[in-house]
Design a protein around this motif. Structure first.
Motif, PDB file in Angstrom:
ATOM      1  N   GLY A   1      41.122  49.982  62.793  1.00  0.00           N
ATOM      2  CA  GLY A   1      41.351  51.096  62.613  1.00  0.00           C
ATOM      3  C   GLY A   1      40.841  51.774  63.104  1.00  0.00           C
ATOM      4  O   GLY A   1      39.702  51.904  63.287  1.00  0.00           O
ATOM      5  N   ASP A   2      41.534  53.396  62.790  1.00  0.00           N
ATOM      6  CA  ASP A   2      41.132  54.530  62.761  1.00  0.00           C
ATOM      7  C   ASP A   2      39.731  54.680  62.460  1.00  0.00           C
ATOM      8  O   ASP A   2      38.628  55.530  62.589  1.00  0.00           O
ATOM      9  N   GLY A   3      40.068  54.336  61.395  1.00  0.00           N
ATOM     10  CA  GLY A   3      38.614  54.714  60.230  1.00  0.00           C
ATOM     11  C   GLY A   3      36.885  53.756  60.498  1.00  0.00           C
ATOM     12  O   GLY A   3      35.821  54.680  60.759  1.00  0.00           O
ATOM     13  N   ALA A   4      37.740  52.464  60.758  1.00  0.00           N
ATOM     14  CA  ALA A   4      37.028  51.990  61.208  1.00  0.00           C
ATOM     15  C   ALA A   4      35.848  52.399  62.602  1.00  0.00           C
ATOM     16  O   ALA A   4      34.722  52.026  62.782  1.00  0.00           O
ATOM     17  N   THR A   5      36.778  52.789  63.453  1.00  0.00           N
ATOM     18  CA  THR A   5      36.456  53.184  65.015  1.00  0.00           C
ATOM     19  C   THR A   5      35.447  54.560  65.003  1.00  0.00           C
ATOM     20  O   THR A   5      34.476  54.522  65.666  1.00  0.00           O
ATOM     21  N   ARG A   6      36.235  55.010  63.915  1.00  0.00           N
ATOM     22  CA  ARG A   6      35.168  55.971  64.004  1.00  0.00           C
ATOM     23  C   ARG A   6      33.526  56.266  63.344  1.00  0.00           C
ATOM     24  O   ARG A   6      32.909  57.212  64.074  1.00  0.00           O
ATOM     25  N   SER A   7      34.168  55.638  62.158  1.00  0.00           N
ATOM     26  CA  SER A   7      32.659  54.844  61.812  1.00  0.00           C
ATOM     27  C   SER A   7      31.688  54.402  62.721  1.00  0.00           C
ATOM     28  O   SER A   7      30.568  54.958  62.979  1.00  0.00           O
ATOM     29  N   LEU A   8      32.393  53.512  63.986  1.00  0.00           N
ATOM     30  CA  LEU A   8      31.424  52.849  64.860  1.00  0.00           C
ATOM     31  C   LEU A   8      30.951  53.581  65.540  1.00  0.00           C
ATOM     32  O   LEU A   8      30.495  53.801  66.287  1.00  0.00           O
ATOM     33  N   LEU A   9      31.575  54.490  66.017  1.00  0.00           N
ATOM     34  CA  LEU A   9      31.035  55.553  66.896  1.00  0.00           C
ATOM     35  C   LEU A   9      29.913  56.574  66.152  1.00  0.00           C
ATOM     36  O   LEU A   9      29.103  57.231  66.856  1.00  0.00           O
ATOM     37  N   GLU A  10      30.641  56.793  65.224  1.00  0.00           N
ATOM     38  CA  GLU A  10      29.146  57.879  64.425  1.00  0.00           C
ATOM     39  C   GLU A  10      28.128  56.957  64.164  1.00  0.00           C
ATOM     40  O   GLU A  10      26.782  57.365  64.850  1.00  0.00           O
ATOM     41  N   LYS A  11      27.992  55.378  64.114  1.00  0.00           N
ATOM     42  CA  LYS A  11      27.033  54.629  63.769  1.00  0.00           C
ATOM     43  C   LYS A  11      26.138  54.536  65.072  1.00  0.00           C
ATOM     44  O   LYS A  11      25.039  54.644  64.977  1.00  0.00           O
ATOM     45  N   VAL A  12      27.221  54.377  66.217  1.00  0.00           N
ATOM     46  CA  VAL A  12      26.635  53.972  67.362  1.00  0.00           C
ATOM     47  C   VAL A  12      25.941  55.333  67.892  1.00  0.00           C
ATOM     48  O   VAL A  12      24.673  55.352  68.519  1.00  0.00           O
ATOM     49  N   ASN A  13      26.352  56.418  67.061  1.00  0.00           N
ATOM     50  CA  ASN A  13      25.495  57.781  68.232  1.00  0.00           C
ATOM     51  C   ASN A  13      24.113  58.297  68.042  1.00  0.00           C
ATOM     52  O   ASN A  13      23.412  59.089  67.963  1.00  0.00           O
ATOM     53  N   ALA A  14      24.542  57.369  66.048  1.00  0.00           N
ATOM     54  CA  ALA A  14      23.382  57.733  65.330  1.00  0.00           C
ATOM     55  C   ALA A  14      22.957  57.053  65.674  1.00  0.00           C
ATOM     56  O   ALA A  14      20.652  57.656  65.721  1.00  0.00           O
ATOM     57  N   THR A  15      22.470  56.090  67.079  1.00  0.00           N
ATOM     58  CA  THR A  15      21.400  55.370  67.102  1.00  0.00           C
ATOM     59  C   THR A  15      20.622  55.937  68.124  1.00  0.00           C
ATOM     60  O   THR A  15      19.563  55.819  68.214  1.00  0.00           O
ATOM     61  N   GLY A  16      20.611  56.933  68.772  1.00  0.00           N
ATOM     62  CA  GLY A  16      20.104  58.232  69.588  1.00  0.00           C
ATOM     63  C   GLY A  16      20.171  57.374  71.045  1.00  0.00           C
ATOM     64  O   GLY A  16      19.453  57.535  71.822  1.00  0.00           O
TER      65      GLY A  16
ATOM     66  N   ILE B   1      37.656  55.143  71.018  1.00  0.00           N
ATOM     67  CA  ILE B   1      36.294  55.674  71.537  1.00  0.00           C
ATOM     68  C   ILE B   1      36.504  55.755  73.445  1.00  0.00           C
ATOM     69  O   ILE B   1      37.163  55.282  73.582  1.00  0.00           O
ATOM     70  N   ARG B   2      36.266  57.137  73.634  1.00  0.00           N
ATOM     71  CA  ARG B   2      35.970  56.409  75.466  1.00  0.00           C
ATOM     72  C   ARG B   2      34.687  56.039  76.205  1.00  0.00           C
ATOM     73  O   ARG B   2      33.761  56.828  75.194  1.00  0.00           O
TER      74      ARG B   2
ATOM     75  N   HIS C   1      27.356  47.343  65.557  1.00  0.00           N
ATOM     76  CA  HIS C   1      27.232  47.987  64.908  1.00  0.00           C
ATOM     77  C   HIS C   1      29.527  47.765  64.513  1.00  0.00           C
ATOM     78  O   HIS C   1      29.627  48.581  63.527  1.00  0.00           O
ATOM     79  N   ALA C   2      29.546  47.004  64.958  1.00  0.00           N
ATOM     80  CA  ALA C   2      31.067  46.472  65.624  1.00  0.00           C
ATOM     81  C   ALA C   2      30.750  45.745  63.259  1.00  0.00           C
ATOM     82  O   ALA C   2      31.967  45.676  63.103  1.00  0.00           O
TER      83      ALA C   2
END
Lengths: 486, 486
Positions: free
Chosen positions: A423-438, A460-461, A484-485
């Protein structure tokens, strides 16, 4: 700065840029893709006032790393999969350098014939390269021009459409402004925000834009367009402009151009509405014949736009606009004060591109196209697109093979939109974690999801497009995403 | 192209540019200022289709001299006195190079914080350098932004003015488009064509622009403005926008800003009209305190624009626009689709410059300003302006001392407008002969001439502004002019 000092500092900056790309390509490891700067960091790194006395330029160059680089999000990194790409390449950078060096102003043919004529030729080159009909090229009644962005292309197309619609109806100049309230423009619900923005700027306003519903693939539903156009015409409104999008920003959906042009030309009200094709992203793929199905019907469109600065190896800005009837554009935008008059323009022997755009002045942007198309050749351009499509297909196959994920729209060219089934919450959280890796950077959208009954979902695009990207980079991105998923 | 190939070709192009300026400065002798290309020459020097296979880049570079250079009008030549200058300098060229090299997209703060924040700081630097009130700077409610051209600055100012005028009157969104027919904009008869063009694009149309008559110096007659605004308000129209020009294109005339702002704010109809100041050319002179008389009253204006890319050593494009109330601009131009949303923007903690302009994408143009202002320092900028004004004064003294010539308008800063007393035909013929020498290039205008009872006369514009110009170049130009006048 003397020419010799320029030679020296020029060499320093060329070296700076070369090294920059070397570090970007070194596994993406040396730099975080998304800048970690906080609001105010860069602003506060610069004193509040300009120096009174000029500074040593070598010192200025030495400060790029301190002041600028921490605030850079690395669009050219092989880990950049956000938005759409903004491709920069060495030949294009050199074209920009030469253009700045010559310092010519291309507002009129006379103010540097090469700036105008190389542009006309390059737009013919590119038009042929993407399979546009001859009618859009310069030797007939049409022709191409470089705009800054697809937003500007949409705006001038809309203004030309209005002019033609009111000319066709014989409306007096003094009655035209009030008629903005009766002009109606159409685009899909998934069209780029620049269409509504163009309507806001040109004065027909948001409320005169109809955002037409889409089908299960998020492409415009042509039958709904037909119904809306007919309803508006019956209500005494003037359907004057339709934007067909090839490659929407959210999911890369392709509107059914062949059906749209049949609906709009002629409109039920008699006059022919203007069909503008916004292929800002997907247009680049037309260099490959296997992707040309999407422009079936383009011979009945009025204007076609795509941005080589997105996915075709030319650095920003370079947005190519072709029109089938250049007189329609010039009629809407031309105004000639005495101080710009000259023999060649008066004789109509030449193109003055100021009459094809909002600005008066213009840079020599054709140089970049000339350098890029000669360096890569058509073969090279096609190979570039095909490799990115292949990488996106590969990425799609990984998404489909993993039970935790699902596609939320069909893959379109190099763009994959997916989400966690959780769902949305999990997907948003995944995006944030992925981007946080740098290491990688992806962006998101919210779209109606056929698999969820048309309810909007967060997705996620993943847009493959960095010039330097390799299969290893895409694989590494997937590795990070899956890690991260869990 | 590998980084090492880029190093090599980069060095070749840096050398090409350095040599170009060396030849330009060698008495202007090696190159004719105005291109001798005939229509089609450059177009036909390029084959009709792009190469199928990529070419050797050294070969491409070697073709610049054959294909491009014959079609270049040399704006950077010390013999260029046409239009207004389009100054290019080595530090600015290097800024453009670095900007292209980094290849970032500055549409949102997040997409490269440095691109946004350095721009905000540079506009504060420049605003202070030209003596703008603090209200126009970023730490209050105002702020600056780089537009491509003064035309675009005028357009966004006009769109913001419309939005504010209709917001102030509580007009519903659906009623706005029709009201374009009642909105009236004002500029002087001598204002730049971009004001009328902005009206055409934004939908109020040519017929809703009042071109106000001028005084003997070709500056706007404030009393006529007052009468026209009052008449329009009585007729139920909405005077919503006034452009005050500082330095008209024809003669450099300076509109009486202090009087204009008193007339327009508030308008007789109640709402306050928007005063836009177009200082595209003359604004550069404000770096010198002795020229700041012309912005008396600016604290009551709503927007101020000038182009460092004209006369302030920054290469095209760099048009600085400041607004006193940035919310007015953003209200008119903002639209946020989901795919552009991000934490910092949602929190309104940052500036997203896409909401300050028509395009979405944007280049890192602040780099040029940073390089130029640090390299020259404020002292250097002032010295540059003062030297050009001195040369124009000198040129003016020669015109006045020669009985065959007369000034047709007061000299304005570095612009001298003059003619042969023998009349239009003789003056036009002189211009043609002078330009045919290839050593210098001047342009013309047609303006009402106080000395001729306000009848339009043909005049030569002599605009000092090339970065490389010296007293010897100006003297040589006068020598050529007088030689052909006999």
């Amino acid at each position: 700065m003397t020419p010799d000092e320029f030679r020296r500092h020029g060499a320093e900056l060329i070296e700076f840029i070369a090294r920059y790309y070397e570090t970007l390509s070194a596994g993406g490891g040396e730099r975080r893709v998304l800048s970690e700067a906080e609001p105010g960091d860069v602003f506060n790194a610069v004193p509040p006032e300009a120096p009174e006395v000029g500074e040593d330029f070598a010192h200025v160059i030495s400060e790029i790393d301190r002041v600028v680089m921490p605030g850079i999000t690395h669009w050219q990194s092989p880990g950049f999969f956000g938005y759409f790409p903004a491709s920069a390449t060495f030949p294009a950078i050199l074209g920009e350098l030469l253009s700045a060096g010559l310092g010519v102003q291309g507002m009129l043919w006379q103010t540097s014939p090469a700036c105008t004529e190389l542009e006309t030729r390059m737009l013919d080159w590119m038009g042929r390269a993407i399979g546009l009909p001859e009618a859009f090229l310069s030797e007939g009644d049409g022709g191409g021009v470089i705009q800054g962005t697809a937003s500007e292309a949409a705006l001038v197309a809309m203004v030309a459409a209005r002019q033609r619609a009111l000319d066709d109806r014989g409306v007096e100049e003094t009655d035209r402004a009030a008629l903005n309230g009766r002009l109606v423009a159409y685009a899909s619900e998934q069209a780029h925000s620049s269409i509504v923005k163009a309507a806001m700027v040109c004065g027909i306003g948001r409320s005169n834009v109809r955002l037409v519903g889409t089908d299960g693939n998020l492409a415009m539903d042509a039958e709904r367009l037909r119904a809306q156009v007919e309803e508006d015409a019956r209500a005494g409104l003037i359907p004057f402009f339709v934007c067909a999008t090839l490659g929407t920003t959210s999911t890369g959906a392709i509107d059914p151009l062949a059906e749209i042009v049949r609906i709009v030309r002629p409109t039920p009200s008699g006059g022919g509405g203007w069909v503008h094709v916004d292929g800002a992203y997907a247009g680049a793929a037309l260099v490959c014949p296997e992707h040309r199905g999407m422009i079936e019907g383009v011979e009945l469109a009025d204007s076609f736009n795509f941005n080589p600065h997105k996915w075709l190896l030319v650095n920003f800005d370079c947005s190519c606009l072709w029109v089938r009837d250049r007189a329609a554009l010039v009629n809407a935008l031309s105004i000639t004060p005495e101080y710009l008059r000259n023999t060649q323009s008066d004789a109509k022997a030449v193109i003055d591109y100021r009459d094809w755009q909002v600005p008066l002045g213009r840079r020599f942007r054709a140089m970049k196209l000339w350098f890029v198309m000669r360096h890569y050749g058509l073969e090279g351009l096609r190979a570039h697109i095909r490799e990115h499509v292949r990488l996106a297909e590969l990425f799609e196959s990984w998404v489909r093979a993993d039970d935790r994920f699902e596609m939320v729209a069909p893959r379109s060219l190099s763009l994959v939109c997916f989400r966690l089934k959780a769902g949305d919450g999990a997907t948003r959280s995944l995006l944030e974690k992925v981007n946080a890796t740098g290491e990688v950077f992806v962006t998101h959208t919210v779209i109606p999801f056929a698999g969820g009954g048309g309810e909007p979902v967060y997705a996620i695009r993943f847009a493959v497009g960095a010039v330097t990207v390799t299969e290893a980079d895409v694989a590494r991105a997937w590795e990070i995403i899956t890690a991260h998923a869990t």
